[in-house]
Design an enzyme around this catalytic site. Structure first.
Site, PDB file in Angstrom:
ATOM      1  CB  SER A   1      44.134  33.552  40.954  1.00  0.00           C
ATOM      2  OG  SER A   1      45.053  34.968  40.696  1.00  0.00           O
TER       3      SER A   1
ATOM      4  CB  VAL B   1      34.826  36.535  37.894  1.00  0.00           C
ATOM      5  CG1 VAL B   1      33.721  36.345  38.949  1.00  0.00           C
ATOM      6  CG2 VAL B   1      34.728  37.534  37.026  1.00  0.00           C
ATOM      7  CB  CYS B   2      39.026  36.151  42.124  1.00  0.00           C
ATOM      8  SG  CYS B   2      39.329  34.404  41.132  1.00  0.00           S
ATOM      9  CG  ASP B   3      39.502  42.832  42.372  1.00  0.00           C
ATOM     10  OD1 ASP B   3      38.556  43.555  42.958  1.00  0.00           O
ATOM     11  OD2 ASP B   3      40.471  43.330  42.517  1.00  0.00           O
TER      12      ASP B   3
ATOM     13  CB  THR C   1      37.493  38.546  47.409  1.00  0.00           C
ATOM     14  OG1 THR C   1      38.388  37.561  46.892  1.00  0.00           O
ATOM     15  CG2 THR C   1      38.159  39.001  49.366  1.00  0.00           C
TER      16      THR C   1
END
Length: 166
Positions: free
Chosen positions: A54, A59-61, A64
């Site tokens: 998500s 970590v996803c932020d 990306t």
């Protein structure tokens, strides 16, 4: 199948594990405007496919953002980020964070990508963290299934693989 944990707990991945040398499986996901997107829509380009649980997590932020920053140095490489976030949420997140070099794609509808690439987490209906590089002939040239879904991928290896793919 890859052995993945999420916050230390084993999870079950649905679909088939993808390996280097495989023909990249096709999929149908949604763009931020709700239009359907398939692998074939970017045929003829190298694709770096960044998979995250998500965008609204740390970590996803970071993952990306990192691929967004590196995208301009990759030449003819399309950077795609796939998650099960709704297209509206992806669009909002990209706008709020100045993400312009990565195309975010939503697999929320059918888990088409998740099952085709073996990253759909059965227990959570999220995607496991992974990175794939697909060359212009739709051959998989790089695969990383991140063993702990809350850890970062190997950015340098993925970026190098994308630069080397043709």
């Amino acid at each position: 199948m890859a052995n993945i944990t999420f916050k230390g707990n084993n999870v079950t991945l649905l679909g088939n594990e993808v390996k280097v040398g495989d023909q990249a499986p096709d999929f149908t996901v949604l763009a931020n405007d709700l239009s359907a997107v398939t692998l074939q829509d970017s045929k003829g380009s190298v694709r770096l496919i960044s998979v995250v649980p998500s965008l609204d997590t740390g970590v996803c932020d970071a993952q990306t953002r990192r691929f967004n920053e590196e995208a301009s140095s990759l030449g003819n490489v399309k950077v795609l980020t796939v998650s099960v976030d709704l297209p509206f949420a992806q669009k909002r997140w990209c706008g709020a964070n100045g993400i312009e070099n990565v195309q975010t794609l939503s697999d929320h509808r059918a888990l088409s990508f998740g099952e085709a690439y073996g990253v759909a987490i059965e227990e959570l209906r999220l995607l496991a963290r992974a990175v794939f590089v697909v060359d212009s002939n739709d051959k998989v040239t790089y695969v990383e299934y991140v063993s702990e879904a809350t850890d970062h991928p190997n950015y340098e290896a993925a970026l190098e693989a994308a630069k080397q793919a043709e």
